[in-house]
Motif scaffolding. Structure first.
Motif, PDB file in Angstrom:
ATOM      1  N   ILE A  87       0.840  -1.201   0.000  1.00 15.83           N
ATOM      2  CA  ILE A  87       0.000   0.000   0.000  1.00 15.83           C
ATOM      3  C   ILE A  87       0.872   1.247   0.000  1.00 15.83           C
ATOM      4  O   ILE A  87       0.617   2.202  -0.747  1.00 15.83           O
ATOM      5  CB  ILE A  87      -0.979  -0.011   1.199  1.00 15.83           C
ATOM      6  CG1 ILE A  87      -2.048  -1.086   0.978  1.00 15.83           C
ATOM      7  CG2 ILE A  87      -1.618   1.361   1.388  1.00 15.83           C
ATOM      8  CD1 ILE A  87      -2.888  -1.397   2.207  1.00 15.83           C
ATOM      9  N   GLY A  88       1.929   1.243   0.790  1.00 11.32           N
ATOM     10  CA  GLY A  88       2.848   2.378   0.803  1.00 11.32           C
ATOM     11  C   GLY A  88       3.480   2.619  -0.562  1.00 11.32           C
ATOM     12  O   GLY A  88       3.565   3.760  -1.032  1.00 11.32           O
ATOM     13  N   VAL A  89       3.896   1.544  -1.218  1.00  7.77           N
ATOM     14  CA  VAL A  89       4.487   1.661  -2.561  1.00  7.77           C
ATOM     15  C   VAL A  89       3.437   2.146  -3.557  1.00  7.77           C
ATOM     16  O   VAL A  89       3.721   2.978  -4.419  1.00  7.77           O
ATOM     17  CB  VAL A  89       5.112   0.316  -3.002  1.00  7.77           C
ATOM     18  CG1 VAL A  89       5.578   0.375  -4.447  1.00  7.77           C
ATOM     19  CG2 VAL A  89       6.282  -0.052  -2.085  1.00  7.77           C
ATOM     20  N   ALA A  90       2.201   1.641  -3.432  1.00  8.82           N
ATOM     21  CA  ALA A  90       1.124   2.059  -4.337  1.00  8.82           C
ATOM     22  C   ALA A  90       0.858   3.561  -4.189  1.00  8.82           C
ATOM     23  O   ALA A  90       0.627   4.255  -5.186  1.00  8.82           O
ATOM     24  CB  ALA A  90      -0.149   1.261  -4.057  1.00  8.82           C
ATOM     25  N   PHE A  91       0.895   4.066  -2.959  1.00  7.40           N
ATOM     26  CA  PHE A  91       0.724   5.504  -2.741  1.00  7.40           C
ATOM     27  C   PHE A  91       1.828   6.287  -3.444  1.00  7.40           C
ATOM     28  O   PHE A  91       1.576   7.327  -4.047  1.00  7.40           O
ATOM     29  CB  PHE A  91       0.692   5.833  -1.243  1.00  7.40           C
ATOM     30  CG  PHE A  91      -0.671   5.718  -0.630  1.00  7.40           C
ATOM     31  CD1 PHE A  91      -1.610   6.721  -0.784  1.00  7.40           C
ATOM     32  CD2 PHE A  91      -1.015   4.598   0.112  1.00  7.40           C
ATOM     33  CE1 PHE A  91      -2.870   6.623  -0.222  1.00  7.40           C
ATOM     34  CE2 PHE A  91      -2.270   4.474   0.675  1.00  7.40           C
ATOM     35  CZ  PHE A  91      -3.209   5.488   0.507  1.00  7.40           C
ATOM     36  N   ALA A 111     -15.129   3.973 -10.984  1.00  5.04           N
ATOM     37  CA  ALA A 111     -15.460   3.541  -9.617  1.00  5.04           C
ATOM     38  C   ALA A 111     -15.370   2.027  -9.527  1.00  5.04           C
ATOM     39  O   ALA A 111     -15.702   1.323 -10.484  1.00  5.04           O
ATOM     40  CB  ALA A 111     -16.866   4.004  -9.246  1.00  5.04           C
ATOM     41  N   LEU A 112     -14.919   1.551  -8.374  1.00  3.13           N
ATOM     42  CA  LEU A 112     -14.929   0.113  -8.129  1.00  3.13           C
ATOM     43  C   LEU A 112     -16.362  -0.329  -7.888  1.00  3.13           C
ATOM     44  O   LEU A 112     -17.165   0.417  -7.327  1.00  3.13           O
ATOM     45  CB  LEU A 112     -14.077  -0.220  -6.899  1.00  3.13           C
ATOM     46  CG  LEU A 112     -12.580   0.013  -7.031  1.00  3.13           C
ATOM     47  CD1 LEU A 112     -11.885  -0.230  -5.699  1.00  3.13           C
ATOM     48  CD2 LEU A 112     -11.982  -0.880  -8.110  1.00  3.13           C
ATOM     49  N   ASN A 113     -16.674  -1.556  -8.314  1.00  2.00           N
ATOM     50  CA  ASN A 113     -18.012  -2.077  -8.057  1.00  2.00           C
ATOM     51  C   ASN A 113     -17.941  -3.534  -7.618  1.00  2.00           C
ATOM     52  O   ASN A 113     -16.860  -4.105  -7.483  1.00  2.00           O
ATOM     53  CB  ASN A 113     -18.934  -1.875  -9.270  1.00  2.00           C
ATOM     54  CG  ASN A 113     -18.436  -2.594 -10.502  1.00  2.00           C
ATOM     55  OD1 ASN A 113     -18.011  -3.736 -10.430  1.00  2.00           O
ATOM     56  ND2 ASN A 113     -18.481  -1.929 -11.648  1.00  2.00           N
ATOM     57  N   ASP A 114     -19.086  -4.138  -7.407  1.00  2.39           N
ATOM     58  CA  ASP A 114     -19.159  -5.503  -6.887  1.00  2.39           C
ATOM     59  C   ASP A 114     -18.472  -6.517  -7.800  1.00  2.39           C
ATOM     60  O   ASP A 114     -17.914  -7.502  -7.321  1.00  2.39           O
ATOM     61  CB  ASP A 114     -20.616  -5.913  -6.665  1.00  2.39           C
ATOM     62  CG  ASP A 114     -21.261  -5.140  -5.526  1.00  2.39           C
ATOM     63  OD1 ASP A 114     -20.521  -4.538  -4.710  1.00  2.39           O
ATOM     64  OD2 ASP A 114     -22.504  -5.134  -5.446  1.00  2.39           O
ATOM     65  N   ASN A 156      -7.788   0.801  -7.281  1.00  2.00           N
ATOM     66  CA  ASN A 156      -8.195   1.613  -8.414  1.00  2.00           C
ATOM     67  C   ASN A 156      -7.352   2.891  -8.422  1.00  2.00           C
ATOM     68  O   ASN A 156      -7.479   3.722  -7.537  1.00  2.00           O
ATOM     69  CB  ASN A 156      -9.686   1.970  -8.325  1.00  2.00           C
ATOM     70  CG  ASN A 156     -10.143   2.802  -9.491  1.00  2.00           C
ATOM     71  OD1 ASN A 156      -9.509   2.839 -10.547  1.00  2.00           O
ATOM     72  ND2 ASN A 156     -11.266   3.480  -9.312  1.00  2.00           N
ATOM     73  N   PHE A 157      -6.490   3.015  -9.437  1.00  2.00           N
ATOM     74  CA  PHE A 157      -5.605   4.171  -9.519  1.00  2.00           C
ATOM     75  C   PHE A 157      -6.274   5.401 -10.135  1.00  2.00           C
ATOM     76  O   PHE A 157      -5.711   6.479 -10.114  1.00  2.00           O
ATOM     77  CB  PHE A 157      -4.352   3.814 -10.334  1.00  2.00           C
ATOM     78  CG  PHE A 157      -3.305   3.082  -9.531  1.00  2.00           C
ATOM     79  CD1 PHE A 157      -2.360   3.787  -8.811  1.00  2.00           C
ATOM     80  CD2 PHE A 157      -3.273   1.705  -9.489  1.00  2.00           C
ATOM     81  CE1 PHE A 157      -1.379   3.135  -8.068  1.00  2.00           C
ATOM     82  CE2 PHE A 157      -2.301   1.036  -8.762  1.00  2.00           C
ATOM     83  CZ  PHE A 157      -1.354   1.749  -8.046  1.00  2.00           C
ATOM     84  N   ASN A 158      -7.475   5.247 -10.669  1.00  2.00           N
ATOM     85  CA  ASN A 158      -8.133   6.361 -11.352  1.00  2.00           C
ATOM     86  C   ASN A 158      -8.984   7.190 -10.385  1.00  2.00           C
ATOM     87  O   ASN A 158     -10.171   7.407 -10.590  1.00  2.00           O
ATOM     88  CB  ASN A 158      -8.988   5.844 -12.516  1.00  2.00           C
ATOM     89  CG  ASN A 158      -9.363   6.956 -13.461  1.00  2.00           C
ATOM     90  OD1 ASN A 158      -8.576   7.864 -13.700  1.00  2.00           O
ATOM     91  ND2 ASN A 158     -10.565   6.885 -14.015  1.00  2.00           N
ATOM     92  N   VAL A 159      -8.352   7.594  -9.297  1.00  2.00           N
ATOM     93  CA  VAL A 159      -9.002   8.419  -8.273  1.00  2.00           C
ATOM     94  C   VAL A 159      -8.036   9.532  -7.875  1.00  2.00           C
ATOM     95  O   VAL A 159      -6.823   9.394  -8.017  1.00  2.00           O
ATOM     96  CB  VAL A 159      -9.387   7.583  -7.025  1.00  2.00           C
ATOM     97  CG1 VAL A 159     -10.511   6.619  -7.334  1.00  2.00           C
ATOM     98  CG2 VAL A 159      -8.184   6.832  -6.476  1.00  2.00           C
ATOM     99  N   LEU A 167      -5.792   8.068  -3.503  1.00  2.00           N
ATOM    100  CA  LEU A 167      -5.703   6.612  -3.633  1.00  2.00           C
ATOM    101  C   LEU A 167      -6.432   5.878  -2.512  1.00  2.00           C
ATOM    102  O   LEU A 167      -6.973   4.798  -2.734  1.00  2.00           O
ATOM    103  CB  LEU A 167      -4.243   6.156  -3.703  1.00  2.00           C
ATOM    104  CG  LEU A 167      -4.059   4.684  -4.069  1.00  2.00           C
ATOM    105  CD1 LEU A 167      -4.622   4.389  -5.453  1.00  2.00           C
ATOM    106  CD2 LEU A 167      -2.610   4.279  -3.987  1.00  2.00           C
ATOM    107  N   LYS A 168      -6.491   6.465  -1.317  1.00  2.00           N
ATOM    108  CA  LYS A 168      -7.189   5.786  -0.220  1.00  2.00           C
ATOM    109  C   LYS A 168      -8.653   5.517  -0.579  1.00  2.00           C
ATOM    110  O   LYS A 168      -9.256   4.578  -0.078  1.00  2.00           O
ATOM    111  CB  LYS A 168      -7.087   6.574   1.085  1.00  2.00           C
ATOM    112  CG  LYS A 168      -7.874   7.852   1.114  1.00  2.00           C
ATOM    113  CD  LYS A 168      -7.760   8.512   2.469  1.00  2.00           C
ATOM    114  CE  LYS A 168      -8.669   9.717   2.528  1.00  2.00           C
ATOM    115  NZ  LYS A 168      -8.725  10.289   3.872  1.00  2.00           N
ATOM    116  N   ASN A 169      -9.220   6.325  -1.488  1.00  2.00           N
ATOM    117  CA  ASN A 169     -10.609   6.112  -1.924  1.00  2.00           C
ATOM    118  C   ASN A 169     -10.728   4.994  -2.961  1.00  2.00           C
ATOM    119  O   ASN A 169     -11.831   4.568  -3.278  1.00  2.00           O
ATOM    120  CB  ASN A 169     -11.191   7.406  -2.490  1.00  2.00           C
ATOM    121  CG  ASN A 169     -11.280   8.492  -1.441  1.00  2.00           C
ATOM    122  OD1 ASN A 169     -11.409   8.216  -0.247  1.00  2.00           O
ATOM    123  ND2 ASN A 169     -11.180   9.737  -1.871  1.00  2.00           N
TER     124      ASN A 169
END
Length: 126
Positions: free
Chosen positions: A11-15, A83-86, A108-111, A114-116
């Motif tokens: 998660i840290g690297v993704a941020f 948006a992420l979905n089910d 989902n990087f398209n935000v 990123l926490k969202n």
């Protein structure tokens, strides 16, 4: 390292990747950059790991592929969507069940933040 410890570092690297690139790129760009940074951090990473489906005791190659598998323990499914979905959650959970993995990250990087776009997915108990 436990799954949770790996996930926290990922998660840290993704941020870091998101901070450098921002939203709006293709999923493949984020996958390559995240994989590169994780390898640089010393993680064992498998990219596009095939996941066969077993049906009636027959192993079938249906084209399922985990975006990134880290340390043979953590499933990472990447998206670049509005948006992420089910369906995205179900896809991640399916990969986890097929490989008997306990923890996954759906990112989902398209935000803008990123926490969202981050979801932890648990298969069973950790």
């Amino acid at each position: 390292m436990t799954e949770n410890q790996i996930a926290n570092k990922v998660i840290g690297v993704a941020f870091d990747v998101h901070k450098a690139l921002g939203p709006g790129l293709l999923e493949s760009a984020y996958k390559e950059c995240l994989c590169y940074k994780l390898l640089e951090e010393g993680f064992f990473v498998e990219k596009e790991k095939p996941m066969p489906l077993v049906y009636e005791e027959v192993k079938l190659d249906c084209g399922y592929r985990i975006d990134l598998l880290v340390e043979r323990k953590l499933v990472i499914e990447l998206k670049s969507v509005d948006a992420l979905n089910d369906v995205h959650m179900a896809q991640t959970l399916t990969y986890m069940k097929l490989g008997d993995y306990k923890l996954g990250l759906l990112i989902n990087f398209n935000v803008s933040l990123l926490k969202n776009g981050l979801r932890r997915v648990i298969n069973g108990s950790l």
